[in-house]
Design an enzyme around this catalytic site. Structure first.
Site, mmCIF file in Angstrom:
data_model
loop_
_atom_site.group_PDB
_atom_site.id
_atom_site.type_symbol
_atom_site.label_atom_id
_atom_site.label_comp_id
_atom_site.label_asym_id
_atom_site.label_seq_id
_atom_site.Cartn_x
_atom_site.Cartn_y
_atom_site.Cartn_z
ATOM 1 C CB THR A 1 -0.933 -0.009 1.238
ATOM 2 O OG1 THR A 1 -1.821 -1.109 1.103
ATOM 3 C CG2 THR A 1 -1.742 1.257 1.377
ATOM 4 C CB SER B 1 2.333 -8.032 1.271
ATOM 5 O OG SER B 1 1.248 -7.954 2.139
ATOM 6 C CB THR C 1 0.656 -3.919 6.388
ATOM 7 O OG1 THR C 1 -0.641 -3.815 5.794
ATOM 8 C CG2 THR C 1 1.362 -2.586 6.338
ATOM 9 C CG ASP C 2 -2.664 -7.523 3.620
ATOM 10 O OD1 ASP C 2 -2.909 -6.668 4.496
ATOM 11 O OD2 ASP C 2 -3.320 -7.627 2.568
HETATM 12 N N1 ASP Z 1 -3.071 -5.255 1.114
HETATM 13 C C1 ASP Z 1 -1.893 -4.442 1.269
HETATM 14 C C2 ASP Z 1 -0.647 -5.297 1.108
HETATM 15 O O1 ASP Z 1 -0.333 -6.056 2.008
HETATM 16 C C3 ASP Z 1 -1.931 -3.813 2.602
HETATM 17 C C4 ASP Z 1 -0.781 -2.903 2.926
HETATM 18 O O2 ASP Z 1 0.257 -2.858 2.307
HETATM 19 O O3 ASP Z 1 -0.934 -2.193 3.928
HETATM 20 O O4 ASP Z 1 0.010 -5.208 0.088
#
Ligand code: ASP
Length: 323
Positions: free
Chosen positions: A12, A56, A89-90
């Protein structure tokens, strides 16, 4: 020795929303991000590396092995103080834990990301990046293992998990609290890790390791299926203190008899598992059957560790010691 590798994998932090219909997609290049940072003269020693452009959920253990090689290629150089890895973050905690379990260098490695994309008001990407760079530059960060920096908090890869789907303050070490904080220009450590082990495993994995979440009424079909499909190891996110529905036991027993490592962790986000209960499917039943208790590791991390343990040719007894 003051260069810092800034390794981009996606997430993200590198996303924008071109239209509401399309949703958040990758749209901010590493170059644009680094150019913004370079306007702050304090951060002119960054060396960007574009590893991937992945949300991710697309990150795999195979990518983690490749990423580890890239990280090491910088850490081995005397002119590099450490690395910041930009990640969605995932699955960030899985990549961070993979790098921690295979870490050989004491130089700081920090993973960071963003909860808000660059089209949103309150985009947290730059703050998290700047915090992460400050953590790498801080001499006390040396030898602390792989760290996760988000929302001004420093957490240890072995302890942290994403706890909230939306909140900026999502990365928490529920049992232990953060290692420290970034307050303006200061990096302040409150404590050292309590859980980290200096494994130094080679970044080698066996791929066929599966994670099953337990729930009321679950039977053994999934286990039977995976064993028949050639699973090399299983992690069960058991209930509470480390107990499973009794109807799972015949399949678990068969898997153990075949010599498969079956690691028990808890679906509860805090606390460790222990063989407290003596009823069918309880912790004592599982240990008697040959299962390995996985301490306070989460299911995804216990799986990463089992993949690496098998990739490093550990036998069942060594795996038991490991957890
Ligand atoms: N869905 C996103 C990912 O993990 C969430 C993020 O990066 O915060 O790529």
């Amino acid at each position: 020795m003051n260069k810092i590798a800034l390794i981009f994998t996606g997430g993200t932090i590198a996303m924008k929303v071109p239209s509401k219909q399309q949703g958040a997609v990758l749209g901010l290049s590493p170059r644009e991000i680094v150019d913004t940072l370079h306007t702050l003269t304090e951060f002119d020693h960054l060396v960007p590396h574009s590893f991937a452009d992945l949300p991710s959920p697309s990150m795999t253990p195979k990518h983690m092995v490749e990423l580890k090689q890239v990280v090491d290629s910088y850490l081995e150089r005397a002119d590099f103080a450490g690395a910041v890895i930009v990640h969605g973050t995932d699955t960030l905690e899985e990549t961070a834990f993979f790098l921690d379990v295979t870490a050989a260098s004491p130089k700081p490695v920090v993973l960071t990301g963003a909860m808000k994309n660059a089209s949103e008001i309150g985009y947290d990407g730059m703050t998290n990046l700047i915090s992460s760079i400050r953590v790498v530059m801080e001499p006390h960060s040396v030898g602390k293992g792989v760290l996760v920096v988000m929302n001004y908090a420093i957490n240890a890869a072995c302890e942290v998990m994403k706890t909230h789907t939306l909140n900026l303050d999502t990365f928490k070490s529920l049992d232990f609290g953060p290692l420290g904080i970034i307050d303006d220009e200061d990096v302040i450590y409150f404590r050292s890790q309590t859980q980290r082990k200096d494994y130094r495993f080679k970044p080698q994995i066996r791929p066929n390791v599966y994670l099953i979440k337990c729930y009321a009424g679950l039977e053994g079909h999934l286990i039977d299926y995976l064993v028949n499909e050639g699973a090399e190891g299983l992690v069960l996110e058991a209930l509470g203190r480390g107990n499973v529905p009794p109807d799972m036991m015949p399949a678990i027993r068969q898997a153990c008899e075949k010599g498969l490592p079956v690691v028990i962790v808890s679906r509860s986000p805090g606390g460790r598992v222990l063989d407290t209960y003596g009823y069918p499917g309880g912790g004592k039943d599982l240990v008697r059957t040959g299962c390995v208790l996985g301490g306070s590791l989460s299911g995804p991390k216990a799986r990463i560790l089992l993949m690496i343990a098998l990739g490093n040719h550990l036998n069942l007894e060594a795996i038991r010691q490991l957890y």
